[in-house]
Design a protein around this motif. Structure first.
Motif, PDB file in Angstrom:
ATOM      1  N   THR A 226       0.812  -1.214   0.000  1.00  0.00           N
ATOM      2  CA  THR A 226       0.000   0.000   0.000  1.00  0.00           C
ATOM      3  C   THR A 226       0.851   1.271   0.000  1.00  0.00           C
ATOM      4  O   THR A 226       0.353   2.344   0.319  1.00  0.00           O
ATOM      5  CB  THR A 226      -0.950   0.022   1.206  1.00  0.00           C
ATOM      6  N   HIS A 227       2.104   1.152  -0.374  1.00  0.00           N
ATOM      7  CA  HIS A 227       2.955   2.335  -0.555  1.00  0.00           C
ATOM      8  C   HIS A 227       4.198   1.902  -1.322  1.00  0.00           C
ATOM      9  O   HIS A 227       4.659   0.763  -1.187  1.00  0.00           O
ATOM     10  CB  HIS A 227       3.344   2.953   0.793  1.00  0.00           C
ATOM     11  N   GLU A 228       4.733   2.815  -2.096  1.00  0.00           N
ATOM     12  CA  GLU A 228       5.942   2.520  -2.863  1.00  0.00           C
ATOM     13  C   GLU A 228       7.106   2.153  -1.945  1.00  0.00           C
ATOM     14  O   GLU A 228       7.942   1.307  -2.287  1.00  0.00           O
ATOM     15  CB  GLU A 228       6.311   3.718  -3.735  1.00  0.00           C
ATOM     16  N   ARG A 229       7.161   2.773  -0.751  1.00  0.00           N
ATOM     17  CA  ARG A 229       8.245   2.458   0.191  1.00  0.00           C
ATOM     18  C   ARG A 229       8.182   0.998   0.639  1.00  0.00           C
ATOM     19  O   ARG A 229       9.215   0.338   0.784  1.00  0.00           O
ATOM     20  CB  ARG A 229       8.177   3.381   1.415  1.00  0.00           C
ATOM     21  N   ILE A 230       6.971   0.492   0.880  1.00  0.00           N
ATOM     22  CA  ILE A 230       6.825  -0.906   1.283  1.00  0.00           C
ATOM     23  C   ILE A 230       7.246  -1.815   0.132  1.00  0.00           C
ATOM     24  O   ILE A 230       7.891  -2.855   0.343  1.00  0.00           O
ATOM     25  CB  ILE A 230       5.382  -1.200   1.733  1.00  0.00           C
TER      26      ILE A 230
END
Length: 264
Positions: A226-230
């Motif tokens: 649910t996020h590019e960082r993840i």
């Protein structure tokens, strides 16, 4: 039968699970709560929280868990004089459960667009509401550890930071029965929803330590973040099939539908 692995703490996947059941009744749901939330009930921290509220200029709840556990620790109504800031829709919903809404006279800062439900999106909104945070007292309500980026932005502008840890995260035990759902399922027919970098690291560690049967989950299952960082964390940890979307259940449903369509 295709599977969807829901990895949020118990109770936090209920809405998504219901939406998935209605839209994709053919998907088998596997509940794998990679982290459990343990509220802080220390009276000394409750006292400190009550002392900080009147002298703070802004309170930042870093997650829905922070909202629920902070209110549990506070055991009182939230003061309308203290503005609050949250990252996204889940935290707004948690605030509303306690009557903390704009309609009830509270000042709430949050990004409007689900694609900006992250620390960067919140910082953008906060800077639109305040020319400078220099000299302001900012109260972070969070778990033990947790996000640092947003606090660093306040510090760079000369703000004074205080924080209260209102909960801690406990990783799913290696011998927990929940892992059996993975062992009985086919990874190449599964999609895993990952909403936390910390949970993702625990997931990868377990899979690598149980490589005799679990390594195929690293190589074959789809990881939906649910996020590019993840997603970046997934890549660093060795997951092979990775996709990501904006936070929020509606965005997840779109991606899950795409995955399911491509599988058929």
């Amino acid at each position: 039968m295709p599977n969807i692995v829901l990895t949020r703490p118990l109770g936090q996947s209920l809405r998504l699970g219901e939406l998935l059941h209605r839209k994709f009744p053919m998907l088998e749901q596997i509940q794998l709560p990679l982290l459990s939330i343990v509220p802080n009930e220390n009276p000394a921290d409750a006292k400190r929280l009550k002392e900080l509220l009147p002298v703070s200029d802004l309170a930042v709840f870093v997650s829905p868990n922070a909202v629920e556990c902070s209110m549990r620790l506070l055991q009182a109504a939230w003061p309308k004089s203290l503005p609050v800031a949250v990252v996204g829709g889940g935290s707004l919903e948690a605030l509303s459960h306690h009557g903390i809404t704009a309609e009830n006279g509270y000042t709430i800062h949050a990004p409007n667009n689900p694609s900006e439900w992250d620390s960067e999106g919140l910082w953008k909104i906060l800077n639109q509401s305040q020319a400078s945070w220099s000299g302001k007292k900012i109260l972070f309500l969070k778990g033990i550890g947790g996000r640092a980026w947003l606090g660093e932005q306040f510090l760079l502008q000369g703000a004074e930071i205080h924080s209260v840890a209102t909960y801690k995260r406990m990783p799913l035990a290696d011998d927990a029965p929940a892992w059996l759902g993975l062992k009985k399922s086919l990874p190449n027919d599964s999609i895993c929803v990952l909403t936390s970098s910390e949970a993702t690291r625990h997931f990868a560690q377990f899979l690598k330590e149980n490589s005799s049967w679990a390594e195929s989950w690293l190589n074959e299952a789809m990881m939906l973040c649910t996020h590019e960082r993840i997603a970046q964390v997934c890549n660093e940890l060795g997951f092979k099939n990775i996709d990501w979307c904006a936070p929020g259940d509606d965005s997840l449903l779109v991606k899950i539908e795409q995955w399911h369509t491509n599988k058929n």
